[in-house]
Design an enzyme around this catalytic site. Structure first.
Site, PDB file in Angstrom:
ATOM      1  N   CYS A  74      10.783 -57.427   5.926  1.00 31.72           N
ATOM      2  CA  CYS A  74      10.321 -57.468   4.538  1.00 31.72           C
ATOM      3  C   CYS A  74      11.447 -58.010   3.681  1.00 31.72           C
ATOM      4  CB  CYS A  74       9.844 -56.097   4.082  1.00 31.72           C
ATOM      5  SG  CYS A  74      11.172 -54.933   3.862  1.00 31.72           S
ATOM      6  N   ARG A  82      14.437 -54.327   9.235  1.00 33.23           N
ATOM      7  CA  ARG A  82      13.868 -52.977   9.272  1.00 33.23           C
ATOM      8  C   ARG A  82      13.140 -52.617  10.578  1.00 33.23           C
ATOM      9  NH1 ARG A  82      11.383 -51.436   3.559  1.00 33.23           N
ATOM     10  NH2 ARG A  82      11.877 -49.352   4.319  1.00 33.23           N
ATOM     11  N   ARG A 115       5.034 -50.690   4.673  1.00 33.42           N
ATOM     12  CA  ARG A 115       5.657 -50.260   5.919  1.00 33.42           C
ATOM     13  C   ARG A 115       5.530 -48.758   6.162  1.00 33.42           C
ATOM     14  NH1 ARG A 115       9.364 -53.082   8.353  1.00 33.42           N
ATOM     15  NH2 ARG A 115      10.274 -51.097   8.939  1.00 33.42           N
TER      16      ARG A 115
END
Ligand code: EPU
Length: 417
Positions: free
Chosen positions: A116, A121, A92
């Site tokens: 994730c 997120r 990421r």
């Protein structure tokens, strides 16, 4: 996929060294895209995430050379503005190229990072901030497409403290026209070191170490060399391992000033902590006392040490409560720890940990980086054999963890499956 086979019950003792900080090096690698020429980083560990970032920088047109703890990034020929799905889906932190590419090339296309193992997120704060700087942002076919002829300074108030959004915005605005102010900026040491790196490149950022950063745009930046800070999360992981031992453990090459909250919690758990320069010695207690923790932005208790601290609390004499406020779903390690005979129950973002006398070895699965580190600590303590599958997660952020821990008395074998 490699796995670890751990013979538990061997106490750690002696010194464990800490490597350079992954979460500082990742944004600094991206920041080096801002200035044509060669930037040189030292104290760089051998980690999969850093290799992934190097791969991404090469795709963008930089030349990256690594070896012997150094990394040289030559950004002279940076010309492609795309971070493809294959890389962003693996790591990421690829989102960190958004700000620098926009500032340098006037355009960036970055695959939209998905969820994730630790939660959803989002990246909305990154996008709102670059829009405030005047970028046009479109989401198309799974990509963030941002464009701006010239970014303009603005006042940006982050509604939530975000390490990534603060750093990305800093990198986007250092060359913007006029002045930018960031309010409620993240104060993590990884932000501070990025500010240092950018200022050495010629940026004009003041307010380091506070939640209010002021950035006066400059026309040009220059490549620089810098030694990377040590990894506070790796250091914290080893300190917690020491707290569960029966012998003193000294964590070397670390920065104690970045670990104050953990040190205070370890003292509350009964550990004696001795700080000498860049070394911290933990003398473990005979009986571990239960301590409640709540994860918070820096200088609060780091979410990246929540799983490891939970292992320590699993062996405490009594009940402790672990509240996760940064990533409320970051509890994948709980069911695996319970397979090792821990007694942890979960209610939304709050875990209640009832201390047990001992843990027992079992076959378990690593789910993300910090959860994997927690399982390794649990395996070292558990009676009998523990097999941890999918340990590739740990290689993303810990350089040769089994070698470092084995040198201090652990018995961990890497089994290449
Ligand atoms: N958030 C939003 N919108 C955004 C960005 C963040 O709502 O646009 C929220 C997040 O969902 C979270 C909070 O803000 O609830 C804080 O997230 P932050 O942006 O600070 O996290 P990050 O920058 O994505 C970095 C580290 C993580 C670490 C967190 C928190 C890197 C590469 N990653 O992530 O490290 O857990 O800060 O300290 O620096 C790890 O190393 O294992 C790891 C996950």
């Amino acid at each position: 996929m490699d796995r670890f086979i751990i013979q538990g019950g061997n106490p750690l003792k002696g010194k464990i060294p800490v490597s350079g900080a992954k979460n500082a090096i990742l944004p600094i690698m991206a920041a080096s895209l801002l200035a044509p020429g060669k930037s040189v980083l030292s104290n760089v560990p051998n980690l999969i995430d850093l290799k992934s970032m190097a791969h991404l920088l090469r795709i963008i047109g930089a030349r990256v050379e690594t070896g012997e703890g150094r990394m040289q990034i030559d950004s002279t020929d940076v010309c492609y503005c795309e971070a493809p799905y294959e890389l962003v889906s693996k790591m990421r932190a690829s989102i960190y190229v958004l700000g620098p590419l926009l500032a340098r090339l006037g355009e960036a296309r970055v695959s939209f990072p998905g969820g994730c193992a630790i939660g959803t997120r989002p990246v909305d704060l990154h996008l709102k901030a670059i829009e405030k700087l005047g970028a046009e942002v479109n989401l198309e076919h799974g990509y963030i497409h941002a464009k701006a002829k010239k970014l303009k300074g603005a006042v940006i108030h982050f509604e939530k403290s975000s390490v990534g959004a603060t750093i990305n915005t800093l990198m986007a605005c250092v060359k913007a026209s006029g002045t930018t102010e960031l309010l409620n900026a993240a104060m993590e040491p990884e932000v501070d070191v990025t500010v240092d790196f950018l200022n050495q490149m010629g940026a004009k950022i003041t307010g380091k170490g506070t939640a209010h950063l002021v950035i006066k745009g400059v026309d040009e930046l220059f490549p620089v060399g810098m030694e990377m800070i040590s990894d506070r999360i790796e250091a914290g992981t080893f300190l917690i391992a020491g707290a569960m031992s029966t012998e003193p453990v000294t964590v070397t090459n670390c920065q104690p000033e970045h670990l104050e909250e953990l040190i205070s919690k370890l003292r509350s758990a009964g550990c004696e902590i001795i700080i000498e320069g860049n070394e911290i010695t933990v003398n473990p207690p005979k009986k571990i006392k239960p301590v409640d923790i709540t994860t918070l932005p820096y200088p609060g208790f780091p979410t990246d040490l929540q799983a490891q601290f939970m292992v320590l609390m699993s062996l405490a004499e009594g009940v402790s409560v672990v509240t996760e406020t940064i990533f409320p779903d970051r509890f994948m390690h709980v069911s695996e720890l319970n397979r090792l005979q821990a007694n942890i129950s979960l209610n939304l973002n709050i875990a209640t940990v009832k201390g047990v006398k001992e843990l027992g070895g079992a076959e378990i699965m690593a789910t993300d980086l910090r959860a994997s580190a927690a399982l390794v600590l649990a395996g070292i303590k558990a009676q009998g054999e523990t097999i941890i599958n999918r340990i590739y997660h740990i290689d993303r952020g810990y350089d040769r963890i089994e070698e470092k821990l084995n040198a201090a008395g652990a018995r961990i074998v890497r089994d290449k499956v």
